[in-house]
Design an enzyme around this catalytic site. Structure first.
Site, PDB file in Angstrom:
ATOM      1  N   TYR A   1      71.109  53.900  30.099  1.00 53.82           N
ATOM      2  CA  TYR A   1      71.469  55.281  30.417  1.00 53.82           C
ATOM      3  C   TYR A   1      72.870  55.656  29.915  1.00 53.82           C
ATOM      4  O   TYR A   1      73.485  56.590  30.446  1.00 53.82           O
ATOM      5  CB  TYR A   1      71.343  55.531  31.921  1.00 53.82           C
ATOM      6  CG  TYR A   1      69.909  55.741  32.376  1.00 53.82           C
ATOM      7  CD1 TYR A   1      69.166  56.836  31.921  1.00 53.82           C
ATOM      8  CD2 TYR A   1      69.295  54.867  33.255  1.00 53.82           C
ATOM      9  CE1 TYR A   1      67.862  57.046  32.324  1.00 53.82           C
ATOM     10  CE2 TYR A   1      67.976  55.070  33.678  1.00 53.82           C
ATOM     11  CZ  TYR A   1      67.268  56.168  33.201  1.00 53.82           C
ATOM     12  OH  TYR A   1      65.977  56.377  33.609  1.00 53.82           O
TER      13      TYR A   1
ATOM     14  N   ARG B   1      55.682  63.132  28.156  1.00 53.80           N
ATOM     15  CA  ARG B   1      56.647  63.989  28.873  1.00 53.80           C
ATOM     16  C   ARG B   1      55.898  65.043  29.701  1.00 53.80           C
ATOM     17  O   ARG B   1      56.288  65.360  30.824  1.00 53.80           O
ATOM     18  CB  ARG B   1      57.593  64.697  27.887  1.00 53.80           C
ATOM     19  CG  ARG B   1      58.508  63.785  27.090  1.00 53.80           C
ATOM     20  CD  ARG B   1      59.653  63.212  27.865  1.00 53.80           C
ATOM     21  NE  ARG B   1      60.618  64.203  28.312  1.00 53.80           N
ATOM     22  CZ  ARG B   1      61.760  63.881  28.932  1.00 53.80           C
ATOM     23  NH1 ARG B   1      62.050  62.595  29.170  1.00 53.80           N
ATOM     24  NH2 ARG B   1      62.596  64.802  29.319  1.00 53.80           N
TER      25      ARG B   1
ATOM     26  N   HIS C   1      59.864  57.245  33.883  1.00 48.40           N
ATOM     27  CA  HIS C   1      60.695  57.633  32.735  1.00 48.40           C
ATOM     28  C   HIS C   1      59.808  57.687  31.503  1.00 48.40           C
ATOM     29  O   HIS C   1      58.874  56.891  31.380  1.00 48.40           O
ATOM     30  CB  HIS C   1      61.798  56.583  32.497  1.00 48.40           C
ATOM     31  CG  HIS C   1      62.470  56.728  31.161  1.00 48.40           C
ATOM     32  ND1 HIS C   1      63.533  57.583  30.963  1.00 48.40           N
ATOM     33  CD2 HIS C   1      62.196  56.176  29.944  1.00 48.40           C
ATOM     34  CE1 HIS C   1      63.897  57.531  29.687  1.00 48.40           C
ATOM     35  NE2 HIS C   1      63.095  56.695  29.051  1.00 48.40           N
TER      36      HIS C   1
ATOM     37  N   GLU D   1      64.275  52.918  22.544  1.00 49.00           N
ATOM     38  CA  GLU D   1      63.979  52.437  23.902  1.00 49.00           C
ATOM     39  C   GLU D   1      62.936  51.324  23.874  1.00 49.00           C
ATOM     40  O   GLU D   1      63.006  50.401  24.691  1.00 49.00           O
ATOM     41  CB  GLU D   1      63.523  53.618  24.774  1.00 49.00           C
ATOM     42  CG  GLU D   1      64.664  54.601  25.032  1.00 49.00           C
ATOM     43  CD  GLU D   1      64.276  55.779  25.913  1.00 49.00           C
ATOM     44  OE1 GLU D   1      65.142  56.615  26.180  1.00 49.00           O
ATOM     45  OE2 GLU D   1      63.095  55.872  26.323  1.00 49.00           O
TER      46      GLU D   1
ATOM     47  N   LYS E   1      59.652  53.453  37.848  1.00 52.31           N
ATOM     48  CA  LYS E   1      60.969  53.187  38.442  1.00 52.31           C
ATOM     49  C   LYS E   1      60.845  52.519  39.831  1.00 52.31           C
ATOM     50  O   LYS E   1      59.768  52.516  40.430  1.00 52.31           O
ATOM     51  CB  LYS E   1      61.737  54.508  38.530  1.00 52.31           C
ATOM     52  CG  LYS E   1      62.073  55.116  37.159  1.00 52.31           C
ATOM     53  CD  LYS E   1      62.916  56.393  37.321  1.00 52.31           C
ATOM     54  CE  LYS E   1      63.324  56.972  35.996  1.00 52.31           C
ATOM     55  NZ  LYS E   1      64.201  58.170  36.158  1.00 52.31           N
TER      56      LYS E   1
ATOM     57  N   ASN F   1      62.708  59.619  40.829  1.00 54.09           N
ATOM     58  CA  ASN F   1      61.620  60.438  40.287  1.00 54.09           C
ATOM     59  C   ASN F   1      60.516  59.640  39.597  1.00 54.09           C
ATOM     60  O   ASN F   1      59.830  60.133  38.716  1.00 54.09           O
ATOM     61  CB  ASN F   1      62.185  61.553  39.394  1.00 54.09           C
ATOM     62  CG  ASN F   1      62.988  61.018  38.238  1.00 54.09           C
ATOM     63  OD1 ASN F   1      63.042  59.805  38.040  1.00 54.09           O
ATOM     64  ND2 ASN F   1      63.585  61.905  37.463  1.00 54.09           N
TER      65      ASN F   1
ATOM     66  N   PHE G   1      76.008  61.878  38.117  1.00 55.15           N
ATOM     67  CA  PHE G   1      74.887  61.114  38.681  1.00 55.15           C
ATOM     68  C   PHE G   1      74.714  59.732  38.049  1.00 55.15           C
ATOM     69  O   PHE G   1      73.789  59.014  38.397  1.00 55.15           O
ATOM     70  CB  PHE G   1      73.576  61.920  38.609  1.00 55.15           C
ATOM     71  CG  PHE G   1      73.105  62.260  37.203  1.00 55.15           C
ATOM     72  CD1 PHE G   1      72.465  61.320  36.409  1.00 55.15           C
ATOM     73  CD2 PHE G   1      73.282  63.539  36.692  1.00 55.15           C
ATOM     74  CE1 PHE G   1      72.009  61.629  35.136  1.00 55.15           C
ATOM     75  CE2 PHE G   1      72.834  63.867  35.412  1.00 55.15           C
ATOM     76  CZ  PHE G   1      72.202  62.901  34.634  1.00 55.15           C
TER      77      PHE G   1
ATOM     78  N   ARG H   1      55.257  63.212  38.331  1.00 56.40           N
ATOM     79  CA  ARG H   1      56.402  63.425  39.223  1.00 56.40           C
ATOM     80  C   ARG H   1      56.019  64.306  40.417  1.00 56.40           C
ATOM     81  O   ARG H   1      56.534  64.117  41.509  1.00 56.40           O
ATOM     82  CB  ARG H   1      57.583  63.982  38.426  1.00 56.40           C
ATOM     83  CG  ARG H   1      58.288  62.852  37.658  1.00 56.40           C
ATOM     84  CD  ARG H   1      59.313  63.343  36.685  1.00 56.40           C
ATOM     85  NE  ARG H   1      60.181  62.264  36.224  1.00 56.40           N
ATOM     86  CZ  ARG H   1      60.995  62.370  35.176  1.00 56.40           C
ATOM     87  NH1 ARG H   1      61.047  63.494  34.493  1.00 56.40           N
ATOM     88  NH2 ARG H   1      61.749  61.351  34.816  1.00 56.40           N
TER      89      ARG H   1
ATOM     90  N   THR I   1      62.334  66.541  35.297  1.00 55.67           N
ATOM     91  CA  THR I   1      63.184  65.614  36.051  1.00 55.67           C
ATOM     92  C   THR I   1      63.123  65.886  37.556  1.00 55.67           C
ATOM     93  O   THR I   1      63.058  64.954  38.358  1.00 55.67           O
ATOM     94  CB  THR I   1      64.645  65.749  35.554  1.00 55.67           C
ATOM     95  OG1 THR I   1      64.641  65.782  34.127  1.00 55.67           O
ATOM     96  CG2 THR I   1      65.493  64.581  36.026  1.00 55.67           C
TER      97      THR I   1
END
Ligand code: GDP
Length: 132
Positions: A50, A86, A116, A127, A10, A113, A58, A103, A92
């Site tokens: 998203y 993950r 993704h 995705e 990100k 964060n 948010f 993270r 998150t």
């Protein structure tokens, strides 16, 4: 059986020049990078990616953040890639992330964060198709 997942680095992580370190960790964890590109999401693109969160409070700041700079999109492959990535990312909220997770190492806040990863094999397919 080998599985694929969609990973993003990100804008916060790119701004801090963490992309090399994150890619290094991904490779060290045994993932193969099958495709990779750098891009700048449009507002339309971020909103679409998203869309599942569009009713959340948010959503608008998330779209603003995700369009604030370039991102890197990758297709990662290994056995159990979705769940394993993950786990490598951590939750998150980086404050809740375990030692050694991406993270914990690279994220600032629940919004900013760093990374993704797809949350299910079905979403991984969607995705991957979104970016590649
Ligand atoms: P992920 O699968 O861990 O990325 O989490 P989600 O799919 O639930 O949320 C997508 C992204 O929205 C997260 O990675 C954060 O960047 C952001 N986000 C999620 N929940 C919150 C929240 O409660 N507050 C804020 N500010 N951002 C959030």
């Amino acid at each position: 059986m080998k599985e694929q997942t969609l990973a993003l680095i990100k804008p916060d992580a790119i701004a801090k020049r963490y992309q090399g370190l994150i890619i290094h960790e991904i490779l060290e964890a045994g993932f193969e990078i099958k495709a990779m590109k750098m891009l700048h999401l449009t507002e339309e693109g971020a909103k679409a990616f998203y869309a599942v969160h569009k009713e959340k409070e948010f959503y608008e700041p998330l779209v603003e953040f995700m369009t604030s700079g370039s991102i890197i999109a990758m297709i990662l492959e290994k056995e159990n890639a979705v769940a394993d990535y993950r786990e490598l990312m951590g939750p998150t909220d980086p404050g809740a992330a375990a030692e050694g997770t991406l993270r914990r190492k690279f994220a600032e806040t629940t919004r900013r964060n760093a990374v993704h990863g797809s949350d299910s094999p079905d979403n991984a397919k969607k995705e991957i198709a979104f970016f590649f």
